[in-house]
Motif scaffolding. Structure first.
Motif, PDB file in Angstrom:
ATOM      1  N   ARG A  59       0.838  -1.206   0.000  1.00 55.61           N
ATOM      2  CA  ARG A  59       0.000   0.000   0.000  1.00 55.61           C
ATOM      3  C   ARG A  59       0.871   1.254   0.000  1.00 55.61           C
ATOM      4  O   ARG A  59       0.633   2.197  -0.760  1.00 55.61           O
ATOM      5  N   ALA A 104       2.496   1.796  -3.352  1.00 56.02           N
ATOM      6  CA  ALA A 104       1.547   2.298  -4.344  1.00 56.02           C
ATOM      7  C   ALA A 104       1.312   3.788  -4.162  1.00 56.02           C
ATOM      8  O   ALA A 104       1.195   4.536  -5.154  1.00 56.02           O
ATOM      9  N   ILE A 105       1.252   4.245  -2.930  1.00 56.66           N
ATOM     10  CA  ILE A 105       1.059   5.675  -2.667  1.00 56.66           C
ATOM     11  C   ILE A 105       2.320   6.459  -3.041  1.00 56.66           C
ATOM     12  O   ILE A 105       2.245   7.520  -3.665  1.00 56.66           O
ATOM     13  N   ASP A 140       2.911   7.757  -6.687  1.00 60.39           N
ATOM     14  CA  ASP A 140       2.266   8.967  -7.216  1.00 60.39           C
ATOM     15  C   ASP A 140       1.590   9.702  -6.064  1.00 60.39           C
ATOM     16  O   ASP A 140       0.365   9.662  -5.918  1.00 60.39           O
ATOM     17  N   ARG A 177      -1.244  12.462  -6.942  1.00 58.45           N
ATOM     18  CA  ARG A 177      -2.528  11.883  -7.348  1.00 58.45           C
ATOM     19  C   ARG A 177      -3.263  11.314  -6.137  1.00 58.45           C
ATOM     20  O   ARG A 177      -4.474  11.503  -5.985  1.00 58.45           O
ATOM     21  N   CYS A 178      -2.535  10.628  -5.272  1.00 60.92           N
ATOM     22  CA  CYS A 178      -3.169  10.062  -4.072  1.00 60.92           C
ATOM     23  C   CYS A 178      -3.675  11.156  -3.145  1.00 60.92           C
ATOM     24  O   CYS A 178      -4.765  11.030  -2.563  1.00 60.92           O
ATOM     25  N   PHE A 226     -12.697   5.863  -4.814  1.00 65.63           N
ATOM     26  CA  PHE A 226     -11.686   4.850  -4.518  1.00 65.63           C
ATOM     27  C   PHE A 226     -11.827   3.612  -5.396  1.00 65.63           C
ATOM     28  O   PHE A 226     -10.836   2.935  -5.678  1.00 65.63           O
ATOM     29  N   ASN A 237      -9.268  -0.982  -7.703  1.00 61.08           N
ATOM     30  CA  ASN A 237      -9.088   0.094  -6.735  1.00 61.08           C
ATOM     31  C   ASN A 237      -8.194   1.181  -7.319  1.00 61.08           C
ATOM     32  O   ASN A 237      -7.201   0.888  -7.990  1.00 61.08           O
ATOM     33  N   GLU A 238      -8.534   2.440  -7.047  1.00 60.46           N
ATOM     34  CA  GLU A 238      -7.734   3.557  -7.552  1.00 60.46           C
ATOM     35  C   GLU A 238      -6.347   3.569  -6.931  1.00 60.46           C
ATOM     36  O   GLU A 238      -5.383   3.982  -7.569  1.00 60.46           O
ATOM     37  N   ILE A 239      -6.230   3.164  -5.667  1.00 71.01           N
ATOM     38  CA  ILE A 239      -4.929   2.985  -5.029  1.00 71.01           C
ATOM     39  C   ILE A 239      -4.747   1.490  -4.815  1.00 71.01           C
ATOM     40  O   ILE A 239      -5.539   0.856  -4.114  1.00 71.01           O
ATOM     41  N   ARG A 240      -3.735   0.940  -5.435  1.00 66.70           N
ATOM     42  CA  ARG A 240      -3.544  -0.510  -5.361  1.00 66.70           C
ATOM     43  C   ARG A 240      -3.399  -0.960  -3.913  1.00 66.70           C
ATOM     44  O   ARG A 240      -2.777  -0.287  -3.093  1.00 66.70           O
ATOM     45  N   LEU A 266      -5.491  -0.912  -1.666  1.00 66.06           N
ATOM     46  CA  LEU A 266      -6.361  -0.194  -0.739  1.00 66.06           C
ATOM     47  C   LEU A 266      -7.799  -0.447  -1.169  1.00 66.06           C
ATOM     48  O   LEU A 266      -8.371   0.309  -1.955  1.00 66.06           O
TER      49      LEU A 266
END
Length: 209
Positions: free
Chosen positions: A79, A82-83, A86, A89-90, A112, A118-121, A123
């Motif tokens: 998580r 992934a944040i 980017d 963007r997050c 989300f 999911n937009e954030i992998r 999550l």
């Protein structure tokens, strides 16, 4: 769905629900990636600690993830990676979702998870609905609530929501129905909706199929 016949101890305020965390792990992993926000301090978090005012959405997210994970940090490195890939963007996504959480659960959820991913992998709904819930800062009547597999299992197996998948992921429309249902039950029971969410979480296993 009718209000359940409460067959457990009366629901209690949720503010002081404690969770043990690994604060050093969060501090080291967040700093190692140069991520913004303040890591949670102390090896114990309550809901009230997560609600405490934060200067930025990342501080709220780190508290939320730590509280939701407890002493186990499965997938949290993924998580965080992934944040870190980017951050702007997050940050934009988290800021918009926190704002929408105060008035439109379905729209906040859809930010989300707008489709099948999911937009954030890493999550997923069980964690980002925690963020949507805590974004309310403990305000009475905040419309977003936590939906995870334990709550979904209780609703399906004990209280008759047979179309609700136990593990998800759930569409935004289902999340909105869930929040509306618990809000109605709370009005009928004379308590807060998150008290019912916690009661369901604690009583998910009885009478499972």
């Amino acid at each position: 769905m009718p209000l359940p016949n409460w067959d457990a101890a009366p629901v209690k305020p949720v503010d002081e629900q404690p969770v043990n965390i690994k604060a050093d792990w969060w501090r080291d992993e967040i700093r190692a990636r140069g991520l913004p926000g303040t890591p949670p301090a102390g090896n114990r978090l309550t809901r009230a600690d997560v609600w405490a005012p934060a200067d930025d959405v990342f501080t709220l997210l780190w508290r939320t993830l730590a509280w939701g994970s407890g002493p186990r940090n499965r997938l949290n490195r993924s998580r965080l990676a992934a944040i870190a890939a980017d951050v702007p963007r997050c940050e934009d996504l988290l800021t918009k979702a926190a704002d929408l959480s105060r008035r439109d659960p379905a729209a906040a959820f859809a930010l989300f998870r707008p489709g099948d991913t999911n937009e954030i992998r890493y999550l997923g709904p069980s964690f980002f609905t925690k963020f949507l819930y805590f974004a309310g800062g403990g305000a009475p009547g905040h419309p977003c609530l936590i939906l995870d597999r334990r709550v979904a299992t209780a609703l399906r197996d004990r209280y008759g929501w047979t179309s609700l998948h136990r593990r998800g992921p759930w569409p935004a429309e289902t999340y909105e129905r869930y929040c509306d249902l618990l809000a109605r039950w709370a009005r009928e029971a004379g308590c807060a909706a998150d008290q019912i969410e916690l009661w369901l979480f604690n009583n998910f296993s009885a009478n499972r199929n």
